[in-house]
Design a protein around this motif. Structure first.
Motif, PDB file in Angstrom:
ATOM      1  N   THR A 584      14.963  30.716  50.555  1.00  0.00           N
ATOM      2  CA  THR A 584      13.538  31.551  49.460  1.00  0.00           C
ATOM      3  C   THR A 584      13.042  32.440  49.936  1.00  0.00           C
ATOM      4  OG1 THR A 584      14.847  29.840  47.538  1.00  0.00           O
ATOM      5  CG2 THR A 584      12.114  30.890  47.970  1.00  0.00           C
ATOM      6  N   ALA A 585      13.336  32.145  51.603  1.00  0.00           N
ATOM      7  CA  ALA A 585      12.048  32.191  51.995  1.00  0.00           C
ATOM      8  C   ALA A 585      12.101  33.567  52.896  1.00  0.00           C
ATOM      9  CB  ALA A 585      11.032  31.200  53.235  1.00  0.00           C
ATOM     10  N   LEU A 586      13.800  33.035  53.461  1.00  0.00           N
ATOM     11  CA  LEU A 586      14.204  34.327  54.478  1.00  0.00           C
ATOM     12  C   LEU A 586      14.573  35.475  53.094  1.00  0.00           C
ATOM     13  CD1 LEU A 586      17.080  32.143  56.191  1.00  0.00           C
ATOM     14  CD2 LEU A 586      15.626  33.763  57.186  1.00  0.00           C
ATOM     15  N   LYS A 587      15.389  34.710  52.035  1.00  0.00           N
ATOM     16  CA  LYS A 587      14.824  36.047  50.657  1.00  0.00           C
ATOM     17  C   LYS A 587      14.308  37.637  50.834  1.00  0.00           C
ATOM     18  CE  LYS A 587      19.149  34.448  48.190  1.00  0.00           C
ATOM     19  NZ  LYS A 587      19.793  33.583  46.906  1.00  0.00           N
ATOM     20  N   LYS A 588      13.043  36.246  50.386  1.00  0.00           N
ATOM     21  CA  LYS A 588      11.728  36.807  50.286  1.00  0.00           C
ATOM     22  C   LYS A 588      11.293  37.727  51.395  1.00  0.00           C
ATOM     23  CE  LYS A 588       8.618  34.852  47.738  1.00  0.00           C
ATOM     24  NZ  LYS A 588       7.344  33.361  47.997  1.00  0.00           N
ATOM     25  N   LYS A 589      11.851  37.848  52.796  1.00  0.00           N
ATOM     26  CA  LYS A 589      12.040  38.203  53.969  1.00  0.00           C
ATOM     27  C   LYS A 589      13.016  39.609  54.301  1.00  0.00           C
ATOM     28  CE  LYS A 589       9.468  35.349  57.081  1.00  0.00           C
ATOM     29  NZ  LYS A 589       9.536  34.634  58.682  1.00  0.00           N
ATOM     30  N   PHE A 590      13.543  39.596  53.843  1.00  0.00           N
ATOM     31  CA  PHE A 590      14.516  40.760  52.842  1.00  0.00           C
ATOM     32  C   PHE A 590      13.993  41.231  52.023  1.00  0.00           C
ATOM     33  CE2 PHE A 590      17.290  37.707  55.779  1.00  0.00           C
ATOM     34  CZ  PHE A 590      17.412  38.440  57.027  1.00  0.00           C
ATOM     35  N   GLU A 591      13.613  40.969  50.796  1.00  0.00           N
ATOM     36  CA  GLU A 591      13.459  41.639  49.345  1.00  0.00           C
ATOM     37  C   GLU A 591      13.134  43.473  49.691  1.00  0.00           C
ATOM     38  OE1 GLU A 591      11.050  39.480  46.911  1.00  0.00           O
ATOM     39  OE2 GLU A 591      13.113  38.039  46.116  1.00  0.00           O
ATOM     40  N   PRO A 592      11.635  43.207  50.920  1.00  0.00           N
ATOM     41  CA  PRO A 592      11.152  44.937  50.371  1.00  0.00           C
ATOM     42  C   PRO A 592      12.349  45.542  51.160  1.00  0.00           C
ATOM     43  CG  PRO A 592      10.180  43.001  51.830  1.00  0.00           C
ATOM     44  CD  PRO A 592      11.377  42.219  51.508  1.00  0.00           C
ATOM     45  N   LEU A 593      13.317  45.308  51.873  1.00  0.00           N
ATOM     46  CA  LEU A 593      14.299  46.408  53.136  1.00  0.00           C
ATOM     47  C   LEU A 593      15.360  46.960  51.899  1.00  0.00           C
ATOM     48  CD1 LEU A 593      15.186  44.027  55.971  1.00  0.00           C
ATOM     49  CD2 LEU A 593      12.919  45.900  55.870  1.00  0.00           C
ATOM     50  N   GLU A 594      15.374  47.858  52.276  1.00  0.00           N
ATOM     51  CA  GLU A 594      16.170  48.940  51.398  1.00  0.00           C
ATOM     52  C   GLU A 594      17.642  48.391  51.946  1.00  0.00           C
ATOM     53  OE1 GLU A 594      15.948  51.804  49.970  1.00  0.00           O
ATOM     54  OE2 GLU A 594      13.618  51.439  50.655  1.00  0.00           O
ATOM     55  N   LEU A 595      18.305  48.232  50.425  1.00  0.00           N
ATOM     56  CA  LEU A 595      20.099  48.129  50.929  1.00  0.00           C
ATOM     57  C   LEU A 595      21.107  48.685  51.916  1.00  0.00           C
ATOM     58  CD1 LEU A 595      22.378  46.194  49.367  1.00  0.00           C
ATOM     59  CD2 LEU A 595      22.814  48.006  48.246  1.00  0.00           C
ATOM     60  N   ASN A 596      20.978  50.028  52.117  1.00  0.00           N
ATOM     61  CA  ASN A 596      20.936  50.399  53.500  1.00  0.00           C
ATOM     62  C   ASN A 596      20.784  49.483  54.801  1.00  0.00           C
ATOM     63  OD1 ASN A 596      19.005  51.451  53.467  1.00  0.00           O
ATOM     64  ND2 ASN A 596      19.303  52.967  54.838  1.00  0.00           N
ATOM     65  N   VAL A 597      19.780  49.225  54.622  1.00  0.00           N
ATOM     66  CA  VAL A 597      18.997  48.433  56.207  1.00  0.00           C
ATOM     67  C   VAL A 597      19.384  47.030  55.468  1.00  0.00           C
ATOM     68  CG1 VAL A 597      16.793  46.915  56.985  1.00  0.00           C
ATOM     69  CG2 VAL A 597      17.126  49.619  56.389  1.00  0.00           C
ATOM     70  N   LYS A 598      19.470  46.254  55.068  1.00  0.00           N
ATOM     71  CA  LYS A 598      20.156  44.704  55.047  1.00  0.00           C
ATOM     72  C   LYS A 598      21.668  45.236  55.124  1.00  0.00           C
ATOM     73  CE  LYS A 598      17.589  43.385  50.720  1.00  0.00           C
ATOM     74  NZ  LYS A 598      17.586  43.198  49.523  1.00  0.00           N
ATOM     75  N   GLU A 599      22.451  46.518  54.833  1.00  0.00           N
ATOM     76  CA  GLU A 599      23.517  46.266  54.960  1.00  0.00           C
ATOM     77  C   GLU A 599      24.000  46.030  57.155  1.00  0.00           C
ATOM     78  OE1 GLU A 599      24.908  49.937  52.929  1.00  0.00           O
ATOM     79  OE2 GLU A 599      25.672  47.883  50.954  1.00  0.00           O
ATOM     80  N   THR A 600      23.047  46.877  56.657  1.00  0.00           N
ATOM     81  CA  THR A 600      22.583  47.144  58.551  1.00  0.00           C
ATOM     82  C   THR A 600      23.121  46.114  59.460  1.00  0.00           C
ATOM     83  OG1 THR A 600      22.247  49.746  58.293  1.00  0.00           O
ATOM     84  CG2 THR A 600      22.034  48.876  60.070  1.00  0.00           C
ATOM     85  N   ILE A 601      21.699  45.077  59.233  1.00  0.00           N
ATOM     86  CA  ILE A 601      21.224  43.894  59.452  1.00  0.00           C
ATOM     87  C   ILE A 601      22.878  43.209  58.895  1.00  0.00           C
ATOM     88  CG2 ILE A 601      20.403  41.566  59.416  1.00  0.00           C
ATOM     89  CD1 ILE A 601      17.776  43.505  59.033  1.00  0.00           C
ATOM     90  N   ALA A 602      23.467  43.252  58.808  1.00  0.00           N
ATOM     91  CA  ALA A 602      25.134  41.971  57.473  1.00  0.00           C
ATOM     92  C   ALA A 602      25.833  42.757  58.739  1.00  0.00           C
ATOM     93  CB  ALA A 602      25.113  42.321  56.136  1.00  0.00           C
ATOM     94  N   ALA A 603      26.223  44.243  58.634  1.00  0.00           N
ATOM     95  CA  ALA A 603      26.888  44.599  59.778  1.00  0.00           C
ATOM     96  C   ALA A 603      26.849  44.772  60.811  1.00  0.00           C
ATOM     97  CB  ALA A 603      26.966  46.391  59.370  1.00  0.00           C
ATOM     98  N   PHE A 604      25.968  44.439  61.975  1.00  0.00           N
ATOM     99  CA  PHE A 604      25.305  44.225  63.333  1.00  0.00           C
ATOM    100  C   PHE A 604      25.243  42.399  62.946  1.00  0.00           C
ATOM    101  CE2 PHE A 604      22.894  42.996  66.381  1.00  0.00           C
ATOM    102  CZ  PHE A 604      22.954  43.592  67.215  1.00  0.00           C
ATOM    103  N   MET A 605      25.510  41.556  62.027  1.00  0.00           N
ATOM    104  CA  MET A 605      25.298  40.250  62.559  1.00  0.00           C
ATOM    105  C   MET A 605      27.311  39.998  62.757  1.00  0.00           C
ATOM    106  SD  MET A 605      22.677  38.985  59.233  1.00  0.00           S
ATOM    107  CE  MET A 605      23.195  37.047  59.549  1.00  0.00           C
ATOM    108  N   ALA A 606      27.799  40.171  61.637  1.00  0.00           N
ATOM    109  CA  ALA A 606      29.597  39.978  61.726  1.00  0.00           C
ATOM    110  C   ALA A 606      29.786  40.431  63.307  1.00  0.00           C
ATOM    111  CB  ALA A 606      30.278  40.563  60.684  1.00  0.00           C
ATOM    112  N   THR A 607      29.223  42.281  63.365  1.00  0.00           N
ATOM    113  CA  THR A 607      29.408  42.282  65.422  1.00  0.00           C
ATOM    114  C   THR A 607      29.320  41.106  66.090  1.00  0.00           C
ATOM    115  OG1 THR A 607      29.537  44.239  64.260  1.00  0.00           O
ATOM    116  CG2 THR A 607      29.389  43.808  67.352  1.00  0.00           C
ATOM    117  N   VAL A 608      28.421  40.171  65.984  1.00  0.00           N
ATOM    118  CA  VAL A 608      28.076  39.770  67.033  1.00  0.00           C
ATOM    119  C   VAL A 608      28.699  37.965  66.427  1.00  0.00           C
ATOM    120  CG1 VAL A 608      26.181  37.543  67.076  1.00  0.00           C
ATOM    121  CG2 VAL A 608      25.562  40.296  67.022  1.00  0.00           C
TER     122      VAL A 608
END
Length: 791
Positions: A584-608
């Motif tokens: 819940t706390a993590l989702k809260k921190k991600f909520e203000p981010l735009e979807l494209n920002v979230k997708e960028t982070i997700a894609a980078f985590m996939a790379t890692v």
């Protein structure tokens, strides 16, 4: 002839009598006393000459025309001052010669040639008992001018008992024989009091100093006993400088000059190898230090750290800042460490042309007439003229002072707390006192090459904390531990929340000399992956031993991370197992981010996640959960994974293949994607920064909440689960194991050996404060724990 009248005769007689009276009155009294003495002596001579002897002529002592000479001067004792001098004469006419003793009146105290009283030799002068010695007492101690030396204490001179040595009663060139009786009384009173009252007028200190000066230079030039006293005189000079050096710059200059003389006039070879004696800081570098440096230059050897420290402290052109003065012990130790780090064995000095010498400038007027008081040292150069080495010393002094600034400020506010943990945290651990260093070494030994989890308050207690631990103190603790190659989780230095006293922290070994980076994208993405994985796993109840082991292996496979980053992630994972991240706390921190920002982070985590060039079905499953937690379509995992390899969306067959087995990726493509990390780093930085103000620990140590210790029947040995209990019991069955043997045991128990061994040792420490085993290959079982574990 006419007859004189009677009245005329009387008048003449009166005139004659008046003239005689006037004549007698005009003769000085001294003349009459002399005449009287002569007359008395004459009659006494006639009397004794005419008196018959009561002894036979052959046994009568021969008359002596003058008294027997007095014995030569010797060292005075206080008892000597009051004893009469005995003079004995013995006849030699026959074997039956008798001995007669004539007792003369006692001589004045200290009468005759002056005697030097050595250190601690007492004497009584004019009713003052002087215990310390190091003075001349007598009535004769001549200088080239014919006068008595100014330092001479003449017991025949008058002394006032009411003298006050705190008052100025003497001129610039004082002399005991010329000052007033009141000043003499004040001086003797100061000597009798131990020469230590700081309120004494500096003139009395100089008067005493004159005697040291004469003894150390003039007497020592021809007297071996005086030369043997150089160390004693040097020690006395240092004592006087400590008391009066700051009171008078003139006295400090003269005293340091004499200290230079007695410390350097005789010296061993390789003086630079000897410990530097104590010298006060003055207007010039002490001769002893210059001499040692010059010999080092002649021999072409490096300047040892101890000598360099003395040079830095005593060189007048080197500016010493407050930490060097307020924290001398810590400054000296840190300076030596930095000097050896920078110069190794030490600086090598050039052999410059200026030669070393000392021309002595005496303070006492008694030295007038003595010329050419100097010391020369052959071809030894005076390196104090060089500016290059001094600049290097100044840079080193500045660097040392800067590192001690926070500790210096703390000591300035709380002198009594300088050895508290709060104070010590302002210092590098290498400067901690022995007891504190021992506690830290015990903690490091407990960690070994692995990690240890414990309540935060237990850590504070182990290091001796006694006061409240705020956020700032916790940050200082983390920095200090890291400087000692001990990592601290939660990573408060990267913005994590400060733990409460009862909350668990994880300490782990950090590779030495590795600069740990917490801000680059790959590390932050990896840490976020673990947090999301623990949060997701906890939410669906799947975060167990197997999943923990899988995440551990995943971290170890990330080749783009440094060894230190991997160790911190493993410690972070251990902490997450104790206290998983809140989804819940993590989702809260991600909520203000735009979807494209979230997708960028997700894609980078996939790379890692697949940076080792291979993606397993298990990793794909984990990424799906992470994407879902981020609010990104989990189906994008496949497209993001395949974009790394080919830049195209996966086909259904490819997806099925990923679900069944792992596939290979293009390393060049992976490297290209990992290089663009700045944007991702900025996006992830706020995720790991906890803006909430941490709770502050109470001032008194808080007893951490303890978990109920299960019995062996219910929870196994040391509170371990079944598999780890079996491994521990197996290990206790013999004193030593090879790694290969333990790998086999761990495989049979479906355990990862390294993690299992760490877990067992941590349990042993928590239960009995000692490790169950030591070493890596072979592994040695601690026999001291056997009885405790089996009990």
């Amino acid at each position: 002839m006419a007859r004189k009248r009677k009245g005329d005769s009387v008048s003449v007689l009166g005139v004659v009598l008046v003239g005689l009276v006037a004549l007698v009155a005009s003769v000085p009294v001294e003349v009459w006393l002399f005449v009287g003495g002569v007359v008395l002596a004459f009659f006494a001579y006639r009397y004794f000459k005419a008196k018959p002897s009561s002894e036979p002529p052959e046994t009568q002592p021969m008359p002596q025309s003058k008294a027997t000479p007095r014995p030569r001067a010797r060292a005075l004792k206080s008892s000597d001052m009051d004893e009469p001098v005995s003079v004995t004469s013995t006849a030699a006419a026959s074997p039956s010669t008798a001995t007669s003793e004539y007792r003369l009146p006692a001589a004045p105290k200290g009468f005759g040639n002056a005697t030097w009283l050595g250190a601690g030799q007492p004497v009584n002068v004019a009713g003052f008992s002087i215990p310390g010695g190091l003075i001349y007492v007598g009535t004769r101690l001549k200088t080239p001018s014919g006068d008595n030396d100014p330092c001479l204490i003449d017991p025949s001179l008058s002394v006032s008992k009411s003298g006050d040595y705190t008052e100025r009663q003497m001129g610039y060139w004082p002399s005991y024989g010329a000052i007033s009786s009141s000043a003499r009384g004040a001086y003797l009173k100061w000597l009798a009091g131990g020469r230590q009252d700081p309120s004494a007028d500096i003139g009395y200190v100089f008067l005493f100093f004159y005697g040291l000066e004469r003894r150390a230079i003039l007497d020592a030039s021809s007297d071996a006993a005086a030369r043997a006293e150089w160390p004693v005189i040097a020690e006395e000079l240092r004592r006087l400088l400590d008391i009066y050096g700051q009171k008078s710059g003139s006295f400090r200059r003269y005293a340091v000059e004499l200290l230079n003389w007695v410390s350097t006039v005789e010296h061993p070879e390789r003086l630079y190898e000897k410990a530097v004696p104590s010298f006060p800081r003055s207007l010039e570098l002490p001769l002893y230090v210059r001499h040692a440096l010059g010999i080092a230059a002649v021999d072409g050897v490096p300047v040892p750290a101890g000598l360099a420290l003395a040079w830095a402290r005593l060189e007048p052109s080197v500016v010493l800042r407050t930490p060097a003065i307020r924290c001398p012990e810590q400054f000296d130790a840190l300076f030596v460490q930095k000097y050896e780090q920078q110069f190794g064995a030490g600086m090598v000095l050039p052999r410059n042309r200026t030669k070393l010498k000392l021309v002595y400038r005496p303070a006492s007027a008694g030295f007038r007439g003595y010329n050419d008081l100097r010391l020369t040292f052959g071809e030894v150069p005076d390196v104090s003229v060089l500016t290059g080495p001094v600049k290097k010393l100044q840079d080193l002094v500045d660097a040392t002072s800067k590192e001690l600034e926070s500790y210096s400020r703390f000591v300035g506010k709380s002198v009594t707390g300088k050895n508290s943990l709060e104070g010590l945290l302002q210092l590098p651990p290498t400067l901690w006192p022995e007891q504190a260093q021992k506690a830290l070494q015990q903690l490091k030994a407990r960690i070994g090459e692995g990690m240890v989890a414990m309540p935060f308050q237990d850590l504070l207690n182990a290091l001796g904390a006694t006061t409240a631990f705020t956020k700032d103190k916790t940050l200082s603790l983390a920095r200090t531990l890291e400087s000692a190659n001990v990592g601290f989780e939660p990573d408060v230095l990267a913005g994590a929340k400060t733990p409460k006293p009862e909350e668990k922290v994880v300490l782990f070994a950090l590779p030495p000399s590795e600069q740990l980076s917490r801000t680059n994208g790959p590390y932050l993405a990896a840490a976020l992956t673990l947090q999301l994985a623990s949060a997701v796993a906890t939410s669906d109840g799947e975060f167990g031993i197997k999943e923990m082991g899988h995440l551990r292996e995943t971290v170890l496979s990330w080749t783009h991370l440094t060894p230190g980053q991997k160790r911190r992630l493993l410690a972070h994972l251990r902490l997450l197992m104790q206290a998983p991240a809140s989804l819940t706390a993590l989702k809260k921190k991600f909520e203000p981010l735009e979807l494209n920002v979230k997708e960028t982070i997700a894609a980078f985590m996939a790379t890692v996640a697949q940076s080792d060039g291979e993606v397993s079905p298990g990793e794909v499953k984990m990424l799906e959960k992470v994407y879902k937690a981020l609010g990104v379509d989990s189906k994008k995992v496949f497209s993001d994974v395949h974009a790394v390899a080919a830049g195209t969306k996966p086909t259904a067959a490819a997806v099925a293949k990923v679900e069944e087995s792992s596939f290979k990726l293009d390393p060049a493509r992976i490297a290209a994607l990992q290089k663009d990390t700045e944007k991702v780093s900025a996006l992830l930085a706020n995720i790991f920064t906890d803006t909430d103000e941490p709770a502050v620990a109470v001032a008194e140590p808080v007893e951490a909440e303890t978990e109920a210790e299960p019995s062996e029947a219910s929870a196994g040995l040391l509170g371990l689960d079944e598999a780890h209990t079996s491994l521990a019991r197996m290990m206790l069955s013999r004193p030593e194991w090879s790694r290969a043997e333990l790998l086999d045991v761990a495989a049979d128990l479906d355990l990862m050996l390294d993690g299992a061994l760490e877990h067992i040792n941590e349990a042993a420490f928590e239960a009995h404060d000692m490790a169950l085993f030591e070493g890596e290959d072979p592994v040695t079982v601690n026999t001291e724990i056997l009885d405790k574990v089996k009990a």
